[in-house]
Design an enzyme around this catalytic site. Sequence first.
Site, PDB file in Angstrom:
ATOM      1  N   CYS A   1      28.680  37.971  52.288  1.00 31.62           N
ATOM      2  CA  CYS A   1      29.921  37.644  51.568  1.00 31.62           C
ATOM      3  C   CYS A   1      30.723  38.928  51.386  1.00 31.62           C
ATOM      4  O   CYS A   1      30.216  39.901  50.838  1.00 31.62           O
ATOM      5  CB  CYS A   1      29.564  37.021  50.217  1.00 31.62           C
ATOM      6  SG  CYS A   1      31.005  36.692  49.203  1.00 31.62           S
TER       7      CYS A   1
ATOM      8  N   CYS B   1      37.519  32.916  36.531  1.00 30.31           N
ATOM      9  CA  CYS B   1      37.027  33.912  37.483  1.00 30.31           C
ATOM     10  C   CYS B   1      37.108  35.321  36.916  1.00 30.31           C
ATOM     11  O   CYS B   1      38.156  35.737  36.402  1.00 30.31           O
ATOM     12  CB  CYS B   1      37.852  33.820  38.767  1.00 30.31           C
ATOM     13  SG  CYS B   1      37.489  35.121  39.948  1.00 30.31           S
TER      14      CYS B   1
ATOM     15  N   CYS C   1      43.035  32.756  38.293  1.00 29.21           N
ATOM     16  CA  CYS C   1      42.155  31.619  37.986  1.00 29.21           C
ATOM     17  C   CYS C   1      41.412  31.903  36.681  1.00 29.21           C
ATOM     18  O   CYS C   1      40.816  32.969  36.510  1.00 29.21           O
ATOM     19  CB  CYS C   1      41.175  31.379  39.127  1.00 29.21           C
ATOM     20  SG  CYS C   1      42.019  31.086  40.690  1.00 29.21           S
TER      21      CYS C   1
ATOM     22  N   CYS D   1      42.282  40.850  41.995  1.00 30.73           N
ATOM     23  CA  CYS D   1      42.989  39.691  42.547  1.00 30.73           C
ATOM     24  C   CYS D   1      44.185  39.367  41.666  1.00 30.73           C
ATOM     25  O   CYS D   1      44.124  39.498  40.449  1.00 30.73           O
ATOM     26  CB  CYS D   1      42.043  38.478  42.601  1.00 30.73           C
ATOM     27  SG  CYS D   1      42.783  37.031  43.400  1.00 30.73           S
TER      28      CYS D   1
ATOM     29  N   CYS E   1      31.285  35.757  41.712  1.00 31.55           N
ATOM     30  CA  CYS E   1      32.458  36.489  42.175  1.00 31.55           C
ATOM     31  C   CYS E   1      32.968  37.485  41.129  1.00 31.55           C
ATOM     32  O   CYS E   1      33.334  37.105  40.028  1.00 31.55           O
ATOM     33  CB  CYS E   1      33.535  35.439  42.472  1.00 31.55           C
ATOM     34  SG  CYS E   1      35.141  36.070  42.857  1.00 31.55           S
TER      35      CYS E   1
END
Length: 385
Positions: free
Chosen positions: A141, A155, A152, A148, A375
């Site tokens: 991964c 996250c 979201c 980012c 993540c």
Amino acid sequence: MSSQSNNLVALDPLRPAPSSRTVLFGLDAPGLQKVVTEAGEPVWRVRQLTEALYRQRVATLEQVTTLPLALRRRLVEQGLQIGRPGILQEFRSSDGTERYLIEGVAGPDTVEAVWMPEGDEGELGDGVEDEGRSWIRATICASSQVGCAVNCQFCLTARLGLQRNLTSGEIAGQVVTILDRHGVEIGKDRINVVFMGMGEPLLNYDNWMAAVRILVQEVGISPLRMTVSTSGIVPGIERLAQEPDSVRPKLAISLNAPNDRIRSEVMPINRKWPIHDVLEAARAVHLRNRERVTLEYVLLGGVTDGPEHAKQLAQLVRSSGIALKVNLIAWNPGPGVPYRTPQSAAVEGFRQALAAEDVPVYLRKPRGRDIFAACGQLKRTVESL
Ligand code: SAH
Ligand code: SF4
């Protein structure tokens, strides 16, 4: 939390800043040709360099033994370096998952990448993994950005904000460094690559796709063994649909909610590109034989994991007219993120409800919980120590 923190070590704050040398790793054949020509060398040196960088996985110019020693020295004196990102820290889970903090090459920061032996099914440790098997099967991964910009709510990476885009070399480099770390033999071992680490790949489209082309054309990984996950960046999906089959990875869409109301709450980007628009863009992707578009669905306890949500999702899949499958993921908790992990009965009920409606559904087993494998979790946790 305290027992988990034992696995983590603080970063070295004195790590030297990245050098200003010209980085070769991440250049494609035309890019390397320019370097070779500028060095006054014949064009067949390009092949030697691509072989060394991407097949033999040589990490320093001094070690490229196919080039004459004098030339290696001259290239180094001219300020060139391979510049493949190295592993700064490594965390191993009891289930075999390994998580790495990987150094930035274009910046003094770090990203995360993960090695999951035996694909994503969590079979490791069941006693059958080494019965006469001489090949490796694993999923890597990789991250596409530092942080980012897509906010979201569930996250951890979102909490970092977008710090920067990774270069193509930094993206492909995560994969090649990990292949090297495990002595993977391309062509023999079964390796999958998923772009599901930190960042939104389709918001760093050019660098990400340049990395994919290197991984396909130079490293030798089939695009059918690669999956890009997106929060639903419509222009990015439209560009992906234009890529030739020979290099286009499979598409996964982080749907995460069965309707626009809930999706806009948990993924505010849905207000810009609602579910209908995202699926419309996905419809333009020409699917290869037996290929499906994956809908990822993070189950948030009490928010998206009810039987009515499963029903709506099944309806959405059936009416889409696209070959879809659903990947369910139980939400992985993180410090300060205001959601609940779903009850295991709710997860199983959700899976069964979809299966009963003939929706192809897979339950992704949690991997590396003890090393913060969700993540963005490792970086956040290490940095907040
Ligand atoms: N930005 C891209 C790819 C990286 S995120 C995207 O969003 O698709 C990869 C996947 O991890 C996404 O499906 C996302 O919904 C999921 N994810 C993010 N945080 C998570 C968490 N805490 N627990 C479980 N899955 C999570
Ligand atoms: Fe970004 Fe993906 Fe996290 Fe959303 S889930 S904030 S798009 S990394």
